[in-house]
Design an enzyme around this catalytic site. Structure first.
Site, PDB file in Angstrom:
ATOM      1  N   TYR A 149      -1.194 -10.691   5.264  1.00 27.69           N
ATOM      2  CA  TYR A 149      -1.317  -9.226   5.765  1.00 27.69           C
ATOM      3  C   TYR A 149      -2.604  -8.977   6.237  1.00 27.69           C
ATOM      4  O   TYR A 149      -3.360  -8.876   5.363  1.00 27.69           O
ATOM      5  CB  TYR A 149      -0.668  -8.376   4.616  1.00 27.69           C
ATOM      6  CG  TYR A 149      -0.875  -6.851   4.815  1.00 27.69           C
ATOM      7  CD1 TYR A 149      -0.797  -6.400   6.383  1.00 27.69           C
ATOM      8  CD2 TYR A 149      -0.835  -5.855   3.804  1.00 27.69           C
ATOM      9  CE1 TYR A 149      -0.666  -5.003   6.446  1.00 27.69           C
ATOM     10  CE2 TYR A 149      -0.772  -4.452   4.066  1.00 27.69           C
ATOM     11  CZ  TYR A 149      -0.810  -4.064   5.414  1.00 27.69           C
ATOM     12  OH  TYR A 149      -0.682  -2.603   5.661  1.00 27.69           O
ATOM     13  N   ILE A 171       7.366  -4.335   9.149  1.00 25.99           N
ATOM     14  CA  ILE A 171       7.404  -3.935   7.813  1.00 25.99           C
ATOM     15  C   ILE A 171       7.010  -2.416   8.168  1.00 25.99           C
ATOM     16  O   ILE A 171       5.660  -2.184   8.196  1.00 25.99           O
ATOM     17  CB  ILE A 171       6.246  -4.716   6.919  1.00 25.99           C
ATOM     18  CG1 ILE A 171       7.076  -6.179   6.672  1.00 25.99           C
ATOM     19  CG2 ILE A 171       6.387  -4.169   5.498  1.00 25.99           C
ATOM     20  CD1 ILE A 171       6.186  -7.132   5.969  1.00 25.99           C
ATOM     21  N   THR A 219       0.864  -1.144  -0.022  1.00 25.28           N
ATOM     22  CA  THR A 219       0.111  -0.013  -0.083  1.00 25.28           C
ATOM     23  C   THR A 219       1.009   1.217   0.217  1.00 25.28           C
ATOM     24  O   THR A 219       0.669   2.353  -0.683  1.00 25.28           O
ATOM     25  CB  THR A 219      -0.926   0.115   1.325  1.00 25.28           C
ATOM     26  OG1 THR A 219      -1.795  -1.239   1.456  1.00 25.28           O
ATOM     27  CG2 THR A 219      -1.927   1.435   1.280  1.00 25.28           C
ATOM     28  N   THR A 220       2.072   1.209   0.750  1.00 29.20           N
ATOM     29  CA  THR A 220       2.865   2.402   0.614  1.00 29.20           C
ATOM     30  C   THR A 220       3.466   2.474  -0.738  1.00 29.20           C
ATOM     31  O   THR A 220       3.814   3.775  -1.037  1.00 29.20           O
ATOM     32  CB  THR A 220       4.008   2.025   1.969  1.00 29.20           C
ATOM     33  OG1 THR A 220       3.334   1.809   3.187  1.00 29.20           O
ATOM     34  CG2 THR A 220       4.832   3.425   2.019  1.00 29.20           C
ATOM     35  N   ARG A 234      -8.355  -1.518   6.710  1.00 34.97           N
ATOM     36  CA  ARG A 234      -8.393  -1.125   5.080  1.00 34.97           C
ATOM     37  C   ARG A 234      -9.122  -2.181   4.406  1.00 34.97           C
ATOM     38  O   ARG A 234      -9.897  -1.917   3.253  1.00 34.97           O
ATOM     39  CB  ARG A 234      -6.736  -1.160   4.630  1.00 34.97           C
ATOM     40  CG  ARG A 234      -6.181   0.339   5.005  1.00 34.97           C
ATOM     41  CD  ARG A 234      -4.841   0.313   4.034  1.00 34.97           C
ATOM     42  NE  ARG A 234      -3.984   1.525   4.444  1.00 34.97           N
ATOM     43  CZ  ARG A 234      -4.215   2.683   3.678  1.00 34.97           C
ATOM     44  NH1 ARG A 234      -4.728   2.895   2.715  1.00 34.97           N
ATOM     45  NH2 ARG A 234      -3.143   3.624   4.161  1.00 34.97           N
ATOM     46  N   TYR A 274     -12.999  -5.335   0.332  1.00 37.04           N
ATOM     47  CA  TYR A 274     -14.182  -4.973  -0.556  1.00 37.04           C
ATOM     48  C   TYR A 274     -15.049  -6.185  -0.610  1.00 37.04           C
ATOM     49  O   TYR A 274     -16.236  -6.214  -0.075  1.00 37.04           O
ATOM     50  CB  TYR A 274     -13.977  -4.347  -1.950  1.00 37.04           C
ATOM     51  CG  TYR A 274     -15.241  -3.677  -2.253  1.00 37.04           C
ATOM     52  CD1 TYR A 274     -15.724  -2.439  -1.702  1.00 37.04           C
ATOM     53  CD2 TYR A 274     -16.234  -4.190  -3.204  1.00 37.04           C
ATOM     54  CE1 TYR A 274     -16.957  -1.968  -2.085  1.00 37.04           C
ATOM     55  CE2 TYR A 274     -17.370  -3.741  -3.521  1.00 37.04           C
ATOM     56  CZ  TYR A 274     -17.881  -2.416  -2.913  1.00 37.04           C
ATOM     57  OH  TYR A 274     -18.988  -2.057  -3.170  1.00 37.04           O
ATOM     58  N   LYS A 316       2.133 -10.252   8.725  1.00 42.09           N
ATOM     59  CA  LYS A 316       2.225  -8.906   9.077  1.00 42.09           C
ATOM     60  C   LYS A 316       1.039  -8.490   9.954  1.00 42.09           C
ATOM     61  O   LYS A 316       0.023  -8.543   9.235  1.00 42.09           O
ATOM     62  CB  LYS A 316       2.285  -8.106   7.623  1.00 42.09           C
ATOM     63  CG  LYS A 316       2.556  -6.517   7.910  1.00 42.09           C
ATOM     64  CD  LYS A 316       2.886  -5.708   6.559  1.00 42.09           C
ATOM     65  CE  LYS A 316       2.576  -4.290   6.939  1.00 42.09           C
ATOM     66  NZ  LYS A 316       2.515  -3.554   5.629  1.00 42.09           N
TER      67      LYS A 316
END
Length: 345
Positions: free
Chosen positions: A137, A211, A46-47, A142, A109, A166
């Site tokens: 993750y 991370i 995402t980063t 999110r 989603y 993560k």
């Protein structure tokens, strides 16, 4: 089977002003990160703005990260998706170019249940690619869904390549349960910079690294904090944790903004604030891709205030940036010309 303990940078993907991936800038960022002591690099999380990279760019950034890093550090590719078919194709590509591990974010989603995440997502990939490490993750804030510790433990029991997670739930009880059901030989990596210290020193969690988002800006400090804890020097780690707290505060920046109809909350989510600070500091970064945009004037003042707090109390945190990128940190943080184009009018 690969295992990993330590600091990984969730690597920012630099962009040019015309919104193309800046591969020269990417190489400089990778060299900087490796020089400053990170143990690993995560490409297209995402980063790294994975949601707005097309698949050709996505694959090329992974290839270039592997090429530029070489064998100097552990490499991870973000190949997660809300489509198992896409995640399989991404994982196949990552394995083909020599990536050590893949990061599989919970499907967002469409929000499958924990059991479905295990059976219809992680398991098919772990089974098809037994020679690459699979890192689930978990970030329900999110994704709107969550792989629970019980299903993670089943995966770990059945697939040797699922030996790490993560953890970005923000829920310490969930982390403790993960440690309890997954056992001592399972790696828990922090996905929240502000919780890394707590997760690592808590004897019921015993995280072994992070991370990190903030390590894009302060890789040496984040890596040192983690390695101090792993070496048992918790006091030295606590000093660094305190010094970095202002940077942890800007991973997400919340402000109240005026409109003709009253105040509204504006939430500048990662990577916007960190990319903005990297631009201010003179590091390769560039703009975010739409629908992410710019900081507000109030937001950028929060970013600046926290960065200045770090610099004034612990200037050594930013010294590697000054040395590697040949910039004057004082000038960058206190001269308004560094802010040009970074906020909405």
């Amino acid at each position: 089977m690969f295992t990993f303990s330590g600091c990984t940078t969730a690597l920012i993907t630099p962009m040019t002003t015309i919104q193309q991936v800046d591969y020269e800038g990417l190489q400089r960022l990778i060299d900087f990160q490796v020089q400053e002591g990170v143990n690993g690099l995560l490409a297209v999380g995402t980063t790294g703005e994975s949601p707005t990279l097309n698949w050709e760019e996505h694959s090329r950034v992974i290839e270039k990260t592997r090429e530029y890093a070489g064998d100097r550090c552990f490499t991870i590719a973000g190949t997660g998706s809300n489509s198992t078919r896409e995640a399989i194709e991404g994982t196949r590509h990552a394995q083909a170019v020599g990536i050590n591990a893949v990061l599989l974010v919970d499907p967002y989603y469409n929000g499958p249940s924990s059991m479905e995440i295990r059976r219809e997502y992680i398991e098919p990939i772990a089974k098809q690619f037994p020679d690459i490490q699979i890192i689930p993750y978990i970030i329900p804030g999110r994704t709107g869904t969550q792989l629970f510790p019980q299903d993670l433990a089943i995966l770990h029991q059945n697939y040797p390549n699922v030996c790490c997670v993560k953890e970005a739930t923000g829920d310490l009880a969930n982390m403790m349960l993960t440690r309890q059901v997954c056992g001592e030989n399972f790696e828990i990596l922090s996905g929240d910079d502000d919780k890394t210290y707590t997760m690592m020193v808590n004897p019921d969690i015993k995280a072994t690294g992070a991370i990190s988002v903030v390590s894009n800006i302060a890789p040496r400090a984040v890596a040192d904090m983690i390695h101090y804890i792993l070496d048992g020097n918790v006091e030295a780690a606590a000093v660094i944790h305190q010094a970095l707290q202002p940077l942890f505060n800007i991973v997400t920046v919340k402000t109240q903004e005026s409109t003709p109809y009253g105040l509204v909350t504006c939430r500048a989510r990662n990577p916007l604030a960190c990319k903005t600070l990297m631009n201010i500091l003179g590091m390769p970064s560039g703009p975010c891709r739409q629908p992410l945009g710019k900081m507000t004037h109030v937001g950028i003042e929060i970013v600046l205030a926290n960065a200045r707090k770090v610099y004034e109390a612990n200037p050594q945190v930013f010294e590697p940036i000054a040395d590697y990128f040949n910039v004057d940190i004082t000038d960058r943080l206190y001269n308004e010309k560094s802010l040009v184009g970074l906020t909405y009018d």
